[in-house]
Motif scaffolding. Structure first.
Motif, PDB file in Angstrom:
ATOM      1  N   MET A 156      61.298  53.162 -26.394  1.00 47.91           N
ATOM      2  CA  MET A 156      61.225  53.431 -24.848  1.00 47.91           C
ATOM      3  C   MET A 156      60.940  54.701 -24.544  1.00 47.91           C
ATOM      4  SD  MET A 156      63.125  50.804 -22.844  1.00 47.91           S
ATOM      5  CE  MET A 156      62.591  49.290 -23.357  1.00 47.91           C
ATOM      6  N   ASP A 157      60.000  55.073 -23.580  1.00 46.49           N
ATOM      7  CA  ASP A 157      59.821  56.560 -23.214  1.00 46.49           C
ATOM      8  C   ASP A 157      60.106  56.410 -21.695  1.00 46.49           C
ATOM      9  OD1 ASP A 157      58.526  59.035 -23.149  1.00 46.49           O
ATOM     10  OD2 ASP A 157      56.482  58.098 -22.554  1.00 46.49           O
ATOM     11  N   PRO A 158      61.478  57.439 -21.672  1.00 47.38           N
ATOM     12  CA  PRO A 158      61.818  57.684 -20.378  1.00 47.38           C
ATOM     13  C   PRO A 158      60.898  58.421 -19.727  1.00 47.38           C
ATOM     14  CG  PRO A 158      63.311  58.678 -22.027  1.00 47.38           C
ATOM     15  CD  PRO A 158      62.024  57.913 -22.869  1.00 47.38           C
ATOM     16  N   LYS A 159      60.681  58.366 -18.246  1.00 48.38           N
ATOM     17  CA  LYS A 159      59.916  59.021 -17.270  1.00 48.38           C
ATOM     18  C   LYS A 159      60.624  60.354 -16.706  1.00 48.38           C
ATOM     19  CE  LYS A 159      56.410  56.293 -17.998  1.00 48.38           C
ATOM     20  NZ  LYS A 159      55.896  56.360 -19.443  1.00 48.38           N
ATOM     21  N   ASP A 160      59.874  61.182 -16.477  1.00 53.37           N
ATOM     22  CA  ASP A 160      60.660  62.537 -15.749  1.00 53.37           C
ATOM     23  C   ASP A 160      60.755  61.970 -14.457  1.00 53.37           C
ATOM     24  OD1 ASP A 160      60.611  63.852 -18.046  1.00 53.37           O
ATOM     25  OD2 ASP A 160      58.910  65.154 -17.579  1.00 53.37           O
ATOM     26  N   PHE A 161      61.711  62.658 -13.604  1.00 52.94           N
ATOM     27  CA  PHE A 161      61.516  62.286 -11.951  1.00 52.94           C
ATOM     28  C   PHE A 161      61.434  63.602 -11.349  1.00 52.94           C
ATOM     29  CE2 PHE A 161      64.089  61.839  -8.207  1.00 52.94           C
ATOM     30  CZ  PHE A 161      63.532  60.480  -7.536  1.00 52.94           C
ATOM     31  N   ALA A 162      60.374  63.591 -10.372  1.00 47.78           N
ATOM     32  CA  ALA A 162      60.051  65.020  -9.891  1.00 47.78           C
ATOM     33  C   ALA A 162      60.648  65.081  -8.467  1.00 47.78           C
ATOM     34  CB  ALA A 162      58.642  65.363 -10.091  1.00 47.78           C
ATOM     35  N   GLY A 163      61.281  63.776  -7.890  1.00 43.53           N
ATOM     36  CA  GLY A 163      61.495  63.770  -6.550  1.00 43.53           C
ATOM     37  C   GLY A 163      60.197  62.973  -5.754  1.00 43.53           C
ATOM     38  N   LEU A 202      65.635  64.690 -17.383  1.00 47.82           N
ATOM     39  CA  LEU A 202      64.432  64.191 -16.900  1.00 47.82           C
ATOM     40  C   LEU A 202      64.261  64.545 -15.484  1.00 47.82           C
ATOM     41  CD1 LEU A 202      64.619  60.575 -18.361  1.00 47.82           C
ATOM     42  CD2 LEU A 202      63.282  62.503 -19.261  1.00 47.82           C
ATOM     43  N   LEU A 203      65.078  65.305 -14.869  1.00 48.48           N
ATOM     44  CA  LEU A 203      64.714  65.778 -13.558  1.00 48.48           C
ATOM     45  C   LEU A 203      63.801  66.852 -13.631  1.00 48.48           C
ATOM     46  CD1 LEU A 203      68.375  65.688 -11.935  1.00 48.48           C
ATOM     47  CD2 LEU A 203      66.389  64.056 -11.729  1.00 48.48           C
ATOM     48  N   LYS A 204      62.716  66.843 -12.748  1.00 46.53           N
ATOM     49  CA  LYS A 204      61.654  68.019 -13.035  1.00 46.53           C
ATOM     50  C   LYS A 204      61.383  68.504 -11.292  1.00 46.53           C
ATOM     51  CE  LYS A 204      60.951  67.681 -17.256  1.00 46.53           C
ATOM     52  NZ  LYS A 204      62.259  67.896 -18.006  1.00 46.53           N
ATOM     53  N   ASP A 205      60.681  69.428 -11.341  1.00 45.98           N
ATOM     54  CA  ASP A 205      60.192  70.122  -9.963  1.00 45.98           C
ATOM     55  C   ASP A 205      61.343  69.965  -8.928  1.00 45.98           C
ATOM     56  OD1 ASP A 205      57.967  70.361 -11.430  1.00 45.98           O
ATOM     57  OD2 ASP A 205      56.973  68.441 -10.902  1.00 45.98           O
ATOM     58  N   ASP A 206      60.907  69.426  -7.825  1.00 48.09           N
ATOM     59  CA  ASP A 206      61.731  69.220  -6.639  1.00 48.09           C
ATOM     60  C   ASP A 206      63.096  68.694  -6.956  1.00 48.09           C
ATOM     61  OD1 ASP A 206      59.952  70.409  -4.992  1.00 48.09           O
ATOM     62  OD2 ASP A 206      59.460  68.687  -4.000  1.00 48.09           O
ATOM     63  N   ALA A 207      63.266  67.506  -7.828  1.00 47.67           N
ATOM     64  CA  ALA A 207      64.517  66.846  -8.321  1.00 47.67           C
ATOM     65  C   ALA A 207      65.231  67.835  -9.056  1.00 47.67           C
ATOM     66  CB  ALA A 207      64.245  65.626  -9.036  1.00 47.67           C
ATOM     67  N   SER A 208      64.966  68.559  -9.859  1.00 47.58           N
ATOM     68  CA  SER A 208      65.576  69.619 -10.610  1.00 47.58           C
ATOM     69  C   SER A 208      66.343  70.553  -9.641  1.00 47.58           C
ATOM     70  CB  SER A 208      64.781  70.445 -11.733  1.00 47.58           C
ATOM     71  OG  SER A 208      65.375  71.354 -12.279  1.00 47.58           O
ATOM     72  N   LEU A 209      65.390  71.461  -8.809  1.00 42.91           N
ATOM     73  CA  LEU A 209      66.013  72.015  -7.769  1.00 42.91           C
ATOM     74  C   LEU A 209      67.214  71.378  -7.097  1.00 42.91           C
ATOM     75  CD1 LEU A 209      62.654  73.728  -6.362  1.00 42.91           C
ATOM     76  CD2 LEU A 209      64.456  74.742  -7.996  1.00 42.91           C
ATOM     77  N   GLU A 219      64.608  54.121  -7.120  1.00 39.40           N
ATOM     78  CA  GLU A 219      65.511  53.174  -7.354  1.00 39.40           C
ATOM     79  C   GLU A 219      64.893  52.603  -9.108  1.00 39.40           C
ATOM     80  OE1 GLU A 219      68.093  49.337  -7.608  1.00 39.40           O
ATOM     81  OE2 GLU A 219      68.224  51.899  -6.837  1.00 39.40           O
ATOM     82  N   GLY A 220      63.619  52.465  -8.881  1.00 34.68           N
ATOM     83  CA  GLY A 220      62.853  51.933 -10.184  1.00 34.68           C
ATOM     84  C   GLY A 220      63.080  53.142 -11.298  1.00 34.68           C
ATOM     85  N   TRP A 221      63.095  54.395 -11.146  1.00 32.88           N
ATOM     86  CA  TRP A 221      63.563  55.317 -12.069  1.00 32.88           C
ATOM     87  C   TRP A 221      64.873  55.009 -12.782  1.00 32.88           C
ATOM     88  CZ3 TRP A 221      66.972  59.758 -12.323  1.00 32.88           C
ATOM     89  CH2 TRP A 221      66.777  60.531 -13.310  1.00 32.88           C
ATOM     90  N   ILE A 222      65.754  54.776 -11.809  1.00 30.16           N
ATOM     91  CA  ILE A 222      67.206  54.456 -12.112  1.00 30.16           C
ATOM     92  C   ILE A 222      67.264  53.394 -12.931  1.00 30.16           C
ATOM     93  CG2 ILE A 222      69.574  53.848 -11.468  1.00 30.16           C
ATOM     94  CD1 ILE A 222      69.198  56.943 -11.226  1.00 30.16           C
ATOM     95  N   ARG A 223      66.619  52.235 -12.626  1.00 28.88           N
ATOM     96  CA  ARG A 223      66.739  51.028 -13.268  1.00 28.88           C
ATOM     97  C   ARG A 223      66.014  51.132 -14.687  1.00 28.88           C
ATOM     98  NH1 ARG A 223      64.129  46.661 -10.087  1.00 28.88           N
ATOM     99  NH2 ARG A 223      63.285  48.319  -8.709  1.00 28.88           N
ATOM    100  N   SER A 224      65.053  51.950 -14.593  1.00 21.39           N
ATOM    101  CA  SER A 224      64.185  52.070 -16.046  1.00 21.39           C
ATOM    102  C   SER A 224      65.277  52.853 -17.181  1.00 21.39           C
ATOM    103  CB  SER A 224      62.889  52.917 -15.911  1.00 21.39           C
ATOM    104  OG  SER A 224      63.330  54.227 -15.610  1.00 21.39           O
ATOM    105  N   LEU A 225      65.980  53.807 -16.505  1.00 19.07           N
ATOM    106  CA  LEU A 225      67.168  54.490 -17.317  1.00 19.07           C
ATOM    107  C   LEU A 225      68.000  53.426 -17.779  1.00 19.07           C
ATOM    108  CD1 LEU A 225      67.308  57.986 -15.534  1.00 19.07           C
ATOM    109  CD2 LEU A 225      66.233  57.423 -17.595  1.00 19.07           C
ATOM    110  N   GLU A 226      68.511  52.603 -17.005  1.00 22.54           N
ATOM    111  CA  GLU A 226      69.583  51.856 -17.373  1.00 22.54           C
ATOM    112  C   GLU A 226      69.310  50.847 -18.454  1.00 22.54           C
ATOM    113  OE1 GLU A 226      71.116  50.316 -13.406  1.00 22.54           O
ATOM    114  OE2 GLU A 226      72.530  51.695 -13.730  1.00 22.54           O
TER     115      GLU A 226
END
Length: 167
Positions: A1-8, A41-48, A16-23
């Motif tokens: 599986m290739d988890p995706k980054d989340f930028a906000g 995996l948090l990037k950009d605005d989400a990392s801030l 919600e889809g990001w959380i479900r894909s991680l679960e």
């Protein structure tokens, strides 16, 4: 599986889809590793956002469920979830195709587990949302299972399209 980054995002369904894909991945991980992986995996605005949110949080005791609660407070608020529940409760097919209606219905079930987890209530809510001509055709067969009702609704829609084409 290739988890995706989340930028906000401003789209709660993306969050919600990001959380479900991680679960899906997290089924095989210890609880403490889950939120650390998510933070990575948090990037950009989400990392801030997380840099500010983590102040005052003891990451040594933080659980995945607590992280999700903090995440949802930012990206999938209680107000949004409440609005989605109301939309599901009043969902009607109107001019939607059966495919579009089923997609909205299945998505809405996620927010109203009292209906989604009760086969009779789920079937009744699906019937009630169908447009009258399709509702009638589906009820004539009297399906007892949700998936059978969906199949019958697709067939009824196709039959209506065919009759319109002939006219």
């Amino acid at each position: 599986m290739d988890p995706k980054d989340f930028a906000g995002t401003t789209d709660p369904f993306v969050a919600e889809g990001w959380i479900r894909s991680l679960e899906v991945i997290f089924r095989y991980m210890d609880d403490t590793d889950r939120f650390r992986c998510a933070i990575y995996l948090l990037k950009d605005d989400a990392s801030l956002w997380w840099e500010g949110a983590e102040k005052g949080i003891n990451q040594n005791t933080l659980t995945w469920e607590e992280f999700k609660w903090i995440f949802y407070e930012k990206y999938f608020t209680a107000d949004v979830r409440s609005r989605l529940k109301r939309e599901f409760m009043s969902l009607r097919q109107w001019d939607l195709s059966i495919a579009e209606f089923v997609k909205k219905f299945n998505r809405g079930c996620h927010f109203v587990p009292l209906i989604a987890n009760d086969a009779t209530k789920k079937l009744r809510h699906f019937f009630d949302g169908l447009r009258p001509a399709i509702h009638r055709d589906v009820l004539l067969v009297d399906p007892t299972e949700y998936q059978d009702a969906v199949t019958r609704a697709f067939r009824a829609e196709q039959s209506l399209k065919y009759m319109e084409w002939e006219v």
